[in-house]
Scaffold this motif. Structure first.
Motif, PDB file in Angstrom:
ATOM      1  N   ARG A  97     -17.436  -0.488 -40.084  1.00 32.41           N
ATOM      2  CA  ARG A  97     -17.127  -0.393 -41.466  1.00 32.41           C
ATOM      3  C   ARG A  97     -15.678  -1.024 -41.646  1.00 32.41           C
ATOM      4  O   ARG A  97     -15.291  -1.601 -42.618  1.00 32.41           O
ATOM      5  N   PRO A  99     -12.595  -3.976 -41.308  1.00 31.56           N
ATOM      6  CA  PRO A  99     -12.646  -5.497 -41.454  1.00 31.56           C
ATOM      7  C   PRO A  99     -12.071  -5.755 -39.911  1.00 31.56           C
ATOM      8  O   PRO A  99     -10.861  -5.349 -39.698  1.00 31.56           O
ATOM      9  N   GLU A 100     -12.878  -6.303 -39.080  1.00 29.17           N
ATOM     10  CA  GLU A 100     -12.122  -6.881 -37.831  1.00 29.17           C
ATOM     11  C   GLU A 100     -11.042  -7.689 -37.717  1.00 29.17           C
ATOM     12  O   GLU A 100     -10.155  -7.723 -36.815  1.00 29.17           O
ATOM     13  N   GLN A 101     -10.725  -8.577 -38.730  1.00 26.68           N
ATOM     14  CA  GLN A 101      -9.936  -9.313 -38.865  1.00 26.68           C
ATOM     15  C   GLN A 101      -8.573  -8.675 -38.985  1.00 26.68           C
ATOM     16  O   GLN A 101      -7.482  -9.248 -38.259  1.00 26.68           O
ATOM     17  N   ALA A 102      -8.401  -7.738 -39.926  1.00 27.38           N
ATOM     18  CA  ALA A 102      -7.127  -6.934 -40.215  1.00 27.38           C
ATOM     19  C   ALA A 102      -6.869  -6.287 -38.511  1.00 27.38           C
ATOM     20  O   ALA A 102      -5.556  -6.287 -38.330  1.00 27.38           O
ATOM     21  N   ALA A 244      -9.043 -13.937 -35.868  1.00 26.85           N
ATOM     22  CA  ALA A 244      -9.111 -13.469 -37.067  1.00 26.85           C
ATOM     23  C   ALA A 244      -8.837 -14.526 -38.272  1.00 26.85           C
ATOM     24  O   ALA A 244      -9.658 -14.317 -39.314  1.00 26.85           O
TER      25      ALA A 244
END
Length: 247
Positions: A97, A99-102, A244
């Motif tokens: 759920r 965002p992995e970039q953040a 990211a």
């Protein structure tokens, strides 16, 4: 996944990531343990990469604990493990759920700042409630992308543990977390047999990495060990941010 199994680039990245992770766990307290998932994410979905790596991490944790268990600091484990459980619970709710970039940018930034600023460890790792703060962050990031090393190393470096005590404490900490992480991973219903089979095929590589780590750390003095850990944190942070941005 059949096409992936026949992809030589996948196996090259997987072997490199698993060896570096094994060396990190048994020789440098997990400082470079974040590399496996980002490398695998270049050729496969991130959730599948996370599932693939977990059994290998468990094997590496068992070997690391076997090597160093008599040197563990149980006082420090009691300070961080309860918070890590809360982090794992939060991470389990966020699986798929957030965002992995953040997450990668935040964790990468913390790692880079710590690696470049010598005075940050006593400031952040030694502050009141540090065990709860860094234990919880480690549990959260470990659950989401197996990147719990940098947060807990901030705490452990501030504690100034001897090398073997650091390795033993980190090994038991991550081993406990990775066993508990089996629960939320299984509950997702996305952990397929084909991914687990690939994990089994990579088990010899995991054993090789931990063996190399044990022999490398035995040839490094404590002050050099600390410098290596900071270098690994810097590399981990840069890799997380690069992943990211490119993603």
């Amino acid at each position: 996944m059949e096409a992936l199994a026949g992809n030589p680039v996948f196996w090259l990245l997987a072997i490199a990531g698993v060896v570096l992770t094994g060396i990190s766990k048994s020789g440098f307290a997990g400082g470079a343990g974040v590399v496996a998932v980002p490398l695998l994410a270049l050729v496969m979905p991130i959730p599948q990469a996370v599932f693939l790596v977990l059994p290998l991490l468990l094997v590496m944790d068992v070997k690391t604990v076997q090597y160093y268990r008599h040197h563990a600091s149980w006082t420090d484990l009691r300070a961080v493990l309860p918070a890590a459980l809360l982090g794992i619970a939060a991470g389990g709710l966020m699986l798929g759920r957030m965002p992995e970039q953040a997450l990668r940018i935040t964790l990468g930034g913390i790692s880079i700042v710590f690696a470049l600023w010598h005075g940050l460890a006593p400031l952040l790792g030694g502050m009141k409630g540090a065990g709860w703060l860094w234990g919880a962050i480690s549990g959260l990031t470990s659950t989401l992308i197996h990147a719990g090393g940098p947060p807990i190393n901030i705490y452990l470096i501030a504690r100034q543990l001897p090398k073997l005590s650091w390795l033993a404490t980190a090994g038991i900490f991550f081993g406990t977390m990775n066993v508990i992480k089996l629960v939320p991973y299984l509950l997702t219903g996305e952990w397929g047999a084909d991914v687990f089979l690939m994990s089994l095929l990579l088990l010899p590589v995991a054993f090789l990495g931990t063996w190399l780590g044990k022999h490398i750390q035995g040839r490094i003095q404590d002050r050099h060990f600390m410098l290596c850990c900071r270098g690994l944190l810097l590399a981990s942070g840069l890799l997380l941010i690069a992943q990211a941005v490119s993603g």
